[in-house]
Design a protein around this motif. Structure first.
Motif, PDB file in Angstrom:
ATOM      1  N   GLN A 335      20.229  -8.085  -0.349  1.00  0.00           N
ATOM      2  CA  GLN A 335      19.376  -8.352  -1.508  1.00  0.00           C
ATOM      3  C   GLN A 335      18.087  -7.545  -1.375  1.00  0.00           C
ATOM      4  O   GLN A 335      17.385  -7.632  -0.362  1.00  0.00           O
ATOM      5  N   TYR A 336      17.761  -6.763  -2.397  1.00  0.00           N
ATOM      6  CA  TYR A 336      16.559  -5.929  -2.354  1.00  0.00           C
ATOM      7  C   TYR A 336      16.166  -5.546  -3.773  1.00  0.00           C
ATOM      8  O   TYR A 336      16.959  -5.664  -4.726  1.00  0.00           O
ATOM      9  N   ASP A 337      14.963  -5.051  -3.906  1.00  0.00           N
ATOM     10  CA  ASP A 337      14.443  -4.600  -5.190  1.00  0.00           C
ATOM     11  C   ASP A 337      14.559  -3.083  -5.235  1.00  0.00           C
ATOM     12  O   ASP A 337      13.731  -2.361  -4.665  1.00  0.00           O
ATOM     13  N   ALA A 338      15.584  -2.589  -5.904  1.00  0.00           N
ATOM     14  CA  ALA A 338      15.840  -1.148  -5.921  1.00  0.00           C
ATOM     15  C   ALA A 338      14.706  -0.371  -6.578  1.00  0.00           C
ATOM     16  O   ALA A 338      14.429   0.777  -6.214  1.00  0.00           O
ATOM     17  N   ASP A 339      14.012  -1.000  -7.530  1.00  0.00           N
ATOM     18  CA  ASP A 339      12.929  -0.299  -8.221  1.00  0.00           C
ATOM     19  C   ASP A 339      11.737  -0.029  -7.311  1.00  0.00           C
ATOM     20  O   ASP A 339      10.925   0.868  -7.586  1.00  0.00           O
ATOM     21  N   ALA A 340      11.645  -0.802  -6.203  1.00  0.00           N
ATOM     22  CA  ALA A 340      10.487  -0.664  -5.322  1.00  0.00           C
ATOM     23  C   ALA A 340      10.569   0.568  -4.439  1.00  0.00           C
ATOM     24  O   ALA A 340       9.555   1.003  -3.891  1.00  0.00           O
ATOM     25  N   PHE A 341      11.753   1.151  -4.275  1.00  0.00           N
ATOM     26  CA  PHE A 341      11.857   2.327  -3.402  1.00  0.00           C
ATOM     27  C   PHE A 341      12.764   3.396  -4.016  1.00  0.00           C
ATOM     28  O   PHE A 341      13.651   3.928  -3.372  1.00  0.00           O
ATOM     29  N   THR A 342      12.525   3.699  -5.273  1.00  0.00           N
ATOM     30  CA  THR A 342      13.332   4.719  -5.946  1.00  0.00           C
ATOM     31  C   THR A 342      13.129   6.101  -5.335  1.00  0.00           C
ATOM     32  O   THR A 342      14.005   6.973  -5.444  1.00  0.00           O
ATOM     33  N   THR A 343      11.980   6.305  -4.670  1.00  0.00           N
ATOM     34  CA  THR A 343      11.706   7.611  -4.072  1.00  0.00           C
ATOM     35  C   THR A 343      12.114   7.694  -2.606  1.00  0.00           C
ATOM     36  O   THR A 343      11.978   8.765  -1.999  1.00  0.00           O
ATOM     37  N   ASP A 360      17.411  -2.018  11.600  1.00  0.00           N
ATOM     38  CA  ASP A 360      16.139  -1.833  12.312  1.00  0.00           C
ATOM     39  C   ASP A 360      15.647  -0.392  12.178  1.00  0.00           C
ATOM     40  O   ASP A 360      14.452  -0.139  11.917  1.00  0.00           O
ATOM     41  N   LEU A 361      16.563   0.565  12.362  1.00  0.00           N
ATOM     42  CA  LEU A 361      16.189   1.975  12.275  1.00  0.00           C
ATOM     43  C   LEU A 361      15.782   2.351  10.854  1.00  0.00           C
ATOM     44  O   LEU A 361      14.810   3.097  10.638  1.00  0.00           O
ATOM     45  N   ILE A 362      16.514   1.841   9.872  1.00  0.00           N
ATOM     46  CA  ILE A 362      16.186   2.144   8.475  1.00  0.00           C
ATOM     47  C   ILE A 362      14.808   1.593   8.116  1.00  0.00           C
ATOM     48  O   ILE A 362      13.993   2.261   7.457  1.00  0.00           O
ATOM     49  N   CYS A 363      14.546   0.360   8.563  1.00  0.00           N
ATOM     50  CA  CYS A 363      13.250  -0.254   8.255  1.00  0.00           C
ATOM     51  C   CYS A 363      12.099   0.513   8.901  1.00  0.00           C
ATOM     52  O   CYS A 363      10.997   0.608   8.333  1.00  0.00           O
ATOM     53  N   LYS A 364      12.337   1.066  10.093  1.00  0.00           N
ATOM     54  CA  LYS A 364      11.297   1.879  10.724  1.00  0.00           C
ATOM     55  C   LYS A 364      11.028   3.148   9.924  1.00  0.00           C
ATOM     56  O   LYS A 364       9.887   3.610   9.830  1.00  0.00           O
ATOM     57  N   MET A 365      12.084   3.705   9.338  1.00  0.00           N
ATOM     58  CA  MET A 365      11.919   4.940   8.559  1.00  0.00           C
ATOM     59  C   MET A 365      11.109   4.711   7.286  1.00  0.00           C
ATOM     60  O   MET A 365      10.308   5.555   6.881  1.00  0.00           O
ATOM     61  N   VAL A 366      11.329   3.561   6.641  1.00  0.00           N
ATOM     62  CA  VAL A 366      10.709   3.327   5.331  1.00  0.00           C
ATOM     63  C   VAL A 366       9.599   2.285   5.377  1.00  0.00           C
ATOM     64  O   VAL A 366       9.039   1.926   4.335  1.00  0.00           O
ATOM     65  N   GLY A 367       9.299   1.781   6.577  1.00  0.00           N
ATOM     66  CA  GLY A 367       8.239   0.796   6.694  1.00  0.00           C
ATOM     67  C   GLY A 367       8.570  -0.530   6.048  1.00  0.00           C
ATOM     68  O   GLY A 367       7.740  -1.137   5.354  1.00  0.00           O
ATOM     69  N   GLY A 368       9.802  -1.018   6.273  1.00  0.00           N
ATOM     70  CA  GLY A 368      10.229  -2.277   5.681  1.00  0.00           C
ATOM     71  C   GLY A 368      10.612  -3.314   6.722  1.00  0.00           C
ATOM     72  O   GLY A 368      10.555  -3.075   7.936  1.00  0.00           O
ATOM     73  N   THR A 369      11.009  -4.466   6.266  1.00  0.00           N
ATOM     74  CA  THR A 369      11.491  -5.555   7.121  1.00  0.00           C
ATOM     75  C   THR A 369      12.699  -6.200   6.462  1.00  0.00           C
ATOM     76  O   THR A 369      12.984  -5.978   5.281  1.00  0.00           O
ATOM     77  N   TYR A 370      13.398  -7.032   7.226  1.00  0.00           N
ATOM     78  CA  TYR A 370      14.523  -7.784   6.656  1.00  0.00           C
ATOM     79  C   TYR A 370      14.633  -9.129   7.347  1.00  0.00           C
ATOM     80  O   TYR A 370      14.136  -9.330   8.460  1.00  0.00           O
ATOM     81  N   GLU A 371      15.290 -10.058   6.679  1.00  0.00           N
ATOM     82  CA  GLU A 371      15.538 -11.388   7.239  1.00  0.00           C
ATOM     83  C   GLU A 371      16.868 -11.905   6.724  1.00  0.00           C
ATOM     84  O   GLU A 371      17.367 -11.454   5.687  1.00  0.00           O
ATOM     85  N   VAL A 378      18.039 -10.137   3.276  1.00  0.00           N
ATOM     86  CA  VAL A 378      16.998  -9.843   2.287  1.00  0.00           C
ATOM     87  C   VAL A 378      16.080  -8.779   2.862  1.00  0.00           C
ATOM     88  O   VAL A 378      15.477  -8.971   3.927  1.00  0.00           O
ATOM     89  N   LEU A 379      15.966  -7.640   2.170  1.00  0.00           N
ATOM     90  CA  LEU A 379      15.114  -6.540   2.615  1.00  0.00           C
ATOM     91  C   LEU A 379      13.826  -6.516   1.794  1.00  0.00           C
ATOM     92  O   LEU A 379      13.842  -6.731   0.586  1.00  0.00           O
TER      93      LEU A 379
END
Length: 384
Positions: A335-343, A360-371, A378-379
């Motif tokens: 679950q994520y908000d696609a509009d928030a990271f269109t770029t 974990d690696l993806i979140c480090k690349m884009v500065g995100g978190t998940y639970e 949920v990202l």
């Protein structure tokens, strides 16, 4: 001279080879296997002959059905030597004979097989009488000392076969419908020697991996206060009496999980996970039931597996496409908000990393978190 080496998938030691050569198991009938001490010990888990018998069935696939029939008879003969009265013994014998007559009427036995069928029936009755007499003669102290894992008490009083795995290794069982159960150490399972057409019910204490054959009859696993219902799938149930929680983990397919008390309120024919105090689990999802507070928690398994193979190679790939591929590969909703990271775009190659390591690696690349929330991921990504 050319030497030809034969390779078998199982190792056979010298002792078991000599035993097989002396007894010629390839010529055995069902009753021969039932009467054989070596075979009975293996079925009941008293000695470690798993390697020999797996190799034997591999080399003689034509004997597989014969061996499975003998297994079921032996497991049906596994009667606990508990104290019973003579009146109870006679009642059990009469009930058993009535079941045989009913089974023979519904499934006529060919004349050539009638002799071993009734021989097996007589053997079960004799074992039952012997166990009853032995139980009457045992001292109370001896009865208390003979402790072993006890499966959940079945609601019905119908005669059930019982298998107790007192070894340190997993014991494989094949039920009458073809479903497979890998019974864990210090675990016990009760089940009907022949399932009915309306439902298939088993009662577990301990841990087991179930690989259920799909039929129109639901397959119900009773473990502690938890009922797991499936039609055909692969899943794991852990319900040791000493554990504070009961866990159900789904490998493939779909299962519904709910409390046994709720299923009794709904009635015997209303085992629907949606209408009860429970929920549906999909692949890589798990349910944890807390015995103390009598509540479920829906989550994910510790190590989700790929259910739809894919190559995780990304070259300036939009993040939304990456997450969509992960969702399809693992069968877990992201679950994520696609509009928030269109770029946001990803360049990476994943090999043996687990799902959570990839995230974990993806979140480090884009500065995100998940639970993990209610069996989903949920990202939270603010943007790139």
């Amino acid at each position: 001279m050319k030497v030809i080496k034969r390779h078998y998938p199982y190792h056979i030691d010298t002792t078991t080879i000599l035993q097989a050569a002396m007894k010629k198991y390839e010529t055995f009938s069902v009753e021969d296997f039932v009467m054989d001490d070596h075979f009975r010990d293996w079925v009941q888990g008293n000695i470690n002959n798993e390697t020999f018998w797996l190799a034997f069935m591999h080399q003689h696939p034509e004997k597989t059905d014969t061996i499975r029939q003998a297994e079921r008879i032996i497991r049906a003969m596994n009667i606990n030597p508990t104290p019973v009265s003579e009146q109870e013994v006679r009642a059990e014998v009469n009930q058993f004979m009535q079941q045989l007559q009913t089974l023979e009427t519904s499934q006529p036995v060919r004349p050539m097989r009638r002799s071993w069928w009734w021989a097996a029936a007589a053997m079960v009755i004799m074992v039952g009488l012997g166990a009853a007499v032995f139980g009457l003669m045992r001292r109370p102290a001896e009865i208390v000392a003979s402790k072993k894992p006890q499966p959940t008490k079945p609601a019905a009083t119908a005669a059930l076969a019982e298998t107790v795995n007192s070894t340190s290794k997993t014991l494989k069982l094949v039920l009458s419908d073809g479903s497979t159960v890998h019974l864990g150490p210090s675990s016990a399972l009760r089940y009907a020697p022949h399932f009915g057409s309306e439902s298939r019910q088993v009662y577990l204490t301990g841990e087991a991996i179930f690989e259920v054959v799909h039929t129109s009859a639901p397959f119900l696993v009773y473990a502690g206060d938890v009922v797991t219902k499936v039609l055909g799938t692969s899943f794991v149930v852990r319900a040791y009496e000493t554990d504070k929680k009961v866990t159900v983990q789904v490998r493939t397919g779909k299962v519904s999980v709910y409390r046994e008390a709720e299923s009794r309120k709904a009635g015997p024919r209303q085992h629907s996970g949606n209408s009860l105090n429970g929920f549906v689990l999909l692949p890589n999802q798990a349910a944890i039931y807390d015995k103390a507070i009598q509540q479920f928690t829906k989550t994910l398994v510790a190590k989700p597996v790929v259910i739809r193979p894919a190559e995780f190679v990304y070259d300036d790939t939009p993040l939304a496409e990456v997450l969509q591929q992960l969702q399809q590969a693992y069968g877990i909703h992201l679950q994520y908000d696609a509009d928030a990271f269109t770029t946001c775009r990803i360049t990476a190659t994943f090999n043996d990393e687990s799902l959570f390591e990839k995230l974990d690696l993806i979140c480090k690349m884009v500065g995100g978190t998940y639970e993990i929330v209610d069996g989903q991921i949920v990202l939270n990504v603010r943007g790139c």
